[in-house]
Enzyme design. Structure first.
Site, PDB file in Angstrom:
ATOM      1  N   GLU A   1     -31.515   8.749  45.327  1.00 42.87           N
ATOM      2  CA  GLU A   1     -31.250   8.274  43.953  1.00 42.87           C
ATOM      3  C   GLU A   1     -30.704   9.431  43.119  1.00 42.87           C
ATOM      4  O   GLU A   1     -30.010   9.233  42.129  1.00 42.87           O
ATOM      5  CB  GLU A   1     -32.529   7.725  43.316  1.00 42.87           C
ATOM      6  CG  GLU A   1     -32.834   6.318  43.766  1.00 42.87           C
ATOM      7  CD  GLU A   1     -33.993   5.724  42.993  1.00 42.87           C
ATOM      8  OE1 GLU A   1     -33.752   5.017  42.023  1.00 42.87           O
ATOM      9  OE2 GLU A   1     -35.154   5.984  43.390  1.00 42.87           O
TER      10      GLU A   1
ATOM     11  N   HIS B   1     -35.654  -5.995  48.045  1.00 42.51           N
ATOM     12  CA  HIS B   1     -36.010  -4.814  47.238  1.00 42.51           C
ATOM     13  C   HIS B   1     -36.254  -5.250  45.795  1.00 42.51           C
ATOM     14  O   HIS B   1     -35.335  -5.302  44.977  1.00 42.51           O
ATOM     15  CB  HIS B   1     -34.876  -3.777  47.308  1.00 42.51           C
ATOM     16  CG  HIS B   1     -35.221  -2.453  46.673  1.00 42.51           C
ATOM     17  ND1 HIS B   1     -34.938  -1.236  47.269  1.00 42.51           N
ATOM     18  CD2 HIS B   1     -35.810  -2.139  45.493  1.00 42.51           C
ATOM     19  CE1 HIS B   1     -35.339  -0.252  46.486  1.00 42.51           C
ATOM     20  NE2 HIS B   1     -35.859  -0.768  45.397  1.00 42.51           N
TER      21      HIS B   1
ATOM     22  N   HIS C   1     -36.934   4.843  49.324  1.00 41.00           N
ATOM     23  CA  HIS C   1     -35.929   5.119  48.282  1.00 41.00           C
ATOM     24  C   HIS C   1     -35.271   6.444  48.629  1.00 41.00           C
ATOM     25  O   HIS C   1     -35.946   7.477  48.667  1.00 41.00           O
ATOM     26  CB  HIS C   1     -36.601   5.236  46.917  1.00 41.00           C
ATOM     27  CG  HIS C   1     -36.946   3.926  46.302  1.00 41.00           C
ATOM     28  ND1 HIS C   1     -37.774   3.023  46.907  1.00 41.00           N
ATOM     29  CD2 HIS C   1     -36.548   3.355  45.133  1.00 41.00           C
ATOM     30  CE1 HIS C   1     -37.883   1.956  46.122  1.00 41.00           C
ATOM     31  NE2 HIS C   1     -37.143   2.134  45.049  1.00 41.00           N
TER      32      HIS C   1
HETATM   33  C1  6MZ Z   1     -37.660   4.571  41.993  1.00 42.72           C
HETATM   34  C2  6MZ Z   1     -38.725   2.736  41.147  1.00 42.72           C
HETATM   35  C3  6MZ Z   1     -37.503   2.217  40.660  1.00 42.72           C
HETATM   36  O1  6MZ Z   1     -45.006  -0.638  41.831  1.00 42.72           O
HETATM   37  O2  6MZ Z   1     -45.839  -0.857  39.484  1.00 42.72           O
HETATM   38  N1  6MZ Z   1     -39.688   1.871  40.809  1.00 42.72           N
HETATM   39  N2  6MZ Z   1     -38.795   3.895  41.813  1.00 42.72           N
HETATM   40  N3  6MZ Z   1     -36.453   4.142  41.557  1.00 42.72           N
HETATM   41  C4  6MZ Z   1     -36.324   2.974  40.886  1.00 42.72           C
HETATM   42  N4  6MZ Z   1     -35.094   2.587  40.442  1.00 42.72           N
HETATM   43  C5  6MZ Z   1     -34.790   2.219  39.106  1.00 42.72           C
HETATM   44  N5  6MZ Z   1     -37.754   1.039  40.069  1.00 42.72           N
HETATM   45  C6  6MZ Z   1     -39.100   0.835  40.183  1.00 42.72           C
HETATM   46  O3  6MZ Z   1     -43.433  -1.370  40.038  1.00 42.72           O
HETATM   47  C7  6MZ Z   1     -42.944  -0.337  39.218  1.00 42.72           C
HETATM   48  C8  6MZ Z   1     -42.838   0.955  39.984  1.00 42.72           C
HETATM   49  O4  6MZ Z   1     -41.796   0.849  40.974  1.00 42.72           O
HETATM   50  C9  6MZ Z   1     -41.118   2.075  41.128  1.00 42.72           C
HETATM   51  C10 6MZ Z   1     -41.743   3.048  40.143  1.00 42.72           C
HETATM   52  O5  6MZ Z   1     -42.719   3.800  40.808  1.00 42.72           O
HETATM   53  C11 6MZ Z   1     -42.398   2.130  39.124  1.00 42.72           C
HETATM   54  O6  6MZ Z   1     -43.491   2.723  38.465  1.00 42.72           O
HETATM   55  P1  6MZ Z   1     -44.952  -1.433  40.573  1.00 42.72           P
HETATM   56  O7  6MZ Z   1     -45.172  -2.895  40.773  1.00 42.72           O
END
Ligand code: 6MZ
Length: 377
Positions: free
Chosen positions: A242, A34, A239
């Site tokens: 959360e 993840h 996910h």
């Molecule tokens: C939910 C998350 C996240 O896809 O642009 N992302 N979504 N919860 C989290 N926990 C903290 N952390 C990251 O990577 C960034 C994207 O991943 C998701 C969000 O949509 C974020 O914009 P990519 O490579």
């Protein structure tokens, strides 16, 4: 806001013992299931990109610098920060660069199998389509120079696994891609992502993720795309929980994805349902504390799931955003919950069984751990 104990400050070991344990966690072969691409970018790269855009007058560098260097963020702050990250990273060359760096960083700490997830993005103004974005990611994986990156089975056949995770100078890492559906997306955009995953199967794309701001969107919007993935035989990870959301958490558990991420805010009934489902959980300790999904490391649901022998895997989520690494997450599991090296080793080894890659890859990874066990324990 609930009070937090910063994970980085945790630890019951003396400094010598801590140092030794930290080094052991780095040396341990690890499986990362993840990790979001744009959340795993080095701060130094983000600052460099911000400086370039600042010089061009697109952003105010000093403001952005403050945001990038700030630690201890709430979940809504993280979500906003991703908009900034995307401004900095979304052009083809930069996407290629960050994909290359992120893989190199994971390999450097002995991650032997990495599933990196990213949201394919259309950006008409910059001439980017979901497909061209993903091509840029794949180009990044292929351009890693100092590590052997195995992204599909053809290459596997000429890659002797006897050296994977071993003591050779050149490291090897399996990398697979998960395409994320963002919770802002429409049903049709989500379906496009699933179809793209199918098209890019021979380029390391292996699964689908659902992520993004957990207070945005409706489960029913993504369900057709997730069901389409299921019909096509593409594994999914979601996910889940959360934030508290009874109806959605129930629906996600009923959908029965191959894996679930986070599962922070489950009530007793959902908890029972999760445990009887035996769906493997991707545990992100630092991330959950930082974003307030769990009140503290000591109270993290890892302990309960671990004690009931629920399948789980330790993961980083966003190593750049939360200034962590997979080795650090293993160290935190040990120092917070009193796990021995043998228990940590079994946790890392156990994650092999939850990878989305095929049995051949699993077989090779099992051998990596068997060899490591023979050498180290
Ligand atoms: C939910 C998350 C996240 O896809 O642009 N992302 N979504 N919860 C989290 N926990 C903290 N952390 C990251 O990577 C960034 C994207 O991943 C998701 C969000 O949509 C974020 O914009 P990519 O490579």
């Amino acid at each position: 806001r609930r009070s937090k104990t910063k994970p980085a400050a945790m630890g019951t070991h003396t400094s010598e013992a801590e140092k030794e344990m930290r080094e052991w966690c780095v040396a341990l072969p690890k499986v990362e299931l993840h990790a979001h691409l744009n959340g795993s970018v080095r701060n130094s790269t983000l600052l460099e990109l911000a400086k370039e855009l600042g010089d061009k007058g697109v952003i105010v560098f000093e403001d952005v610098k403050g945001v990038i260097m700030k630690n201890d963020r709430s979940l809504p702050e993280c979500v906003r920060l991703f908009d900034l990250f995307h401004t900095l990273t979304t052009d083809h060359d930069t996407v290629t660069r960050i994909a290359k760096e992120v893989v190199g960083d994971f390999a450097a700490e002995n991650v032997v199998y990495l599933e990196i997830r990213t949201t394919p993005k259309n950006n008409e103004a910059k001439g980017i389509t979901k497909r061209s974005y993903m091509n840029a990611v794949v180009k990044g994986l292929k351009s890693v120079e100092d590590v052997d990156v195995v992204i599909n089975d053809e290459k596997l056949s000429c890659t002797p696994m006897s050296v994977l995770g071993g003591d050779t100078k050149r490291k090897k890492i399996y990398v697979r891609l998960l395409l994320s559906i963002d919770r802002h997306e429409t049903t049709s955009a989500a379906l496009d992502t699933v179809n793209l995953a199918m098209e890019m199967k021979d380029q390391g794309v292996i699964g689908i993720d659902l992520s993004g701001n957990p207070v945005v969107g409706e489960w029913e919007t993504y369900l057709p795309a997730l069901e389409h993935a299921k019909e096509l035989g593409i594994p999914t990870t979601i996910h889940c929980g959360e934030v508290p959301n009874r109806k959605e958490i129930q629906a996600m558990l009923d959908f029965c994805p191959q894996r679930l991420g986070h599962v922070c805010c489950l009530d007793d009934e959902e908890w029972k349902k999760l445990k009887s489902s035996v769906i493997p959980v991707e545990i992100c300790l630092t991330s959950n504390v930082m974003t307030g999904g769990t009140p503290s490391l000591e109270l993290h649901h890892f302990a309960d799931l671990y004690n009931t022998k629920h399948p789980l895997s330790i993961c980083t989520d966003d190593s750049g955003l939360f200034s962590t690494s997979l080795s650090n997450e293993y160290y935190l599991a040990a120092s917070t919950f009193g796990l021995s090296k043998t228990e940590l080793f079994r946790l890392a080894q156990g994650a092999v069984e939850f990878v989305f890659a095929d049995d051949e890859v699993k077989k090779s990874l099992r051998a990596v751990f068997e060899r490591a066990a023979a050498e180290r324990l």
